[in-house]
Design a protein around this motif. Structure first.
Motif, mmCIF file in Angstrom:
data_model
loop_
_atom_site.group_PDB
_atom_site.id
_atom_site.type_symbol
_atom_site.label_atom_id
_atom_site.label_comp_id
_atom_site.label_asym_id
_atom_site.label_seq_id
_atom_site.Cartn_x
_atom_site.Cartn_y
_atom_site.Cartn_z
ATOM 1 N N CYS A 144 0.850 -1.195 0.000
ATOM 2 C CA CYS A 144 0.000 0.000 0.000
ATOM 3 C C CYS A 144 0.882 1.240 0.000
ATOM 4 O O CYS A 144 1.817 1.344 0.785
ATOM 5 C CB CYS A 144 -0.902 -0.003 1.229
ATOM 6 S SG CYS A 144 -1.858 1.512 1.404
ATOM 7 N N CYS A 191 0.114 3.172 3.694
ATOM 8 C CA CYS A 191 0.484 2.613 5.004
ATOM 9 C C CYS A 191 1.616 1.582 4.896
ATOM 10 O O CYS A 191 2.088 1.087 5.907
ATOM 11 C CB CYS A 191 -0.727 1.980 5.678
ATOM 12 S SG CYS A 191 -1.285 0.467 4.882
ATOM 13 N N CYS A 217 -7.812 4.061 3.421
ATOM 14 C CA CYS A 217 -6.623 3.785 4.229
ATOM 15 C C CYS A 217 -6.165 5.079 4.900
ATOM 16 O O CYS A 217 -6.031 6.105 4.261
ATOM 17 C CB CYS A 217 -5.514 3.228 3.347
ATOM 18 S SG CYS A 217 -3.931 3.113 4.189
HETATM 19 ZN ZN ZN Z 1 -2.924 1.152 3.384
#
Ligand code: ZN
Ligand code: ZN
Length: 156
Positions: free
Chosen positions: A66, A69, A120
């Motif tokens: 990702c 994150c 996210c």
């Molecule tokens: Zn993420």
């Protein structure tokens, strides 16, 4: 993945494909993308004269990181294929390598934004805490204690 097309010498002849395809890691924008298991290729291929036409779907999973994150997440990939393979590019009909072609299609299917989920929350820029799991205290610490009290007051 290699396929034998030697019995498709006649125009219009075709064969069904239902095969698992193994890929090693796939390189994408200077990063290695992990392939957790084989892909499944299903469809057919037929002799269209000057080329072979491959129609089908290619399905599998890829593991991405990702971009917010930095956690890894698994994404399902499903690609509709319609490819022409020029006859003149094939040296040996008994042993036609489709790996490169399939890989290209996988690369094209990779989304530009790689996020584990649309919302996210990413990492705290101060302490690096993954905010999807837990909130950290960083913001509060940066606020003047008197203002923090005021903030508490307004939150009540
Ligand atoms: Zn993420
Ligand atoms: Zn923090």
């Amino acid at each position: 993945m290699r396929i034998d097309l030697s019995n498709l010498k006649e125009l219009g002849s075709y064969k069904e494909i239902n095969e698992t395809v193994e890929f090693e890691e796939i390189s994408f924008r200077q990063r290695e993308i992990e392939v957790p298991g084989p892909f499944l290729l299903s469809g057919n291929i037929y002799n269209a004269g000057k080329e072979f036409i491959l129609n089908g779907t290619l399905e599998g999973k890829l593991i991405f990181e990702c971009s917010r994150c930095l956690e890894e997440f698994t994404e399902k990939i499903k690609i509709e294929l319609e490819e022409e393979i020029p006859r003149e590019e094939i040296n040996n009909l008994e042993n036609v390598d489709l790996t490169h072609l399939l890989k290209e299609n996988i690369l094209l299917s990779i989304p530009i934004k790689l996020l584990c989920s649309e919302d996210c929350k990413g990492l705290c820029p101060v302490c690096g805490q993954n905010l999807n799991y837990e909130q950290c205290d960083c913001k509060k610490e940066n606020v003047d204690p008197r203002l923090a009290k005021l903030k508490d007051y307004f939150e009540k």
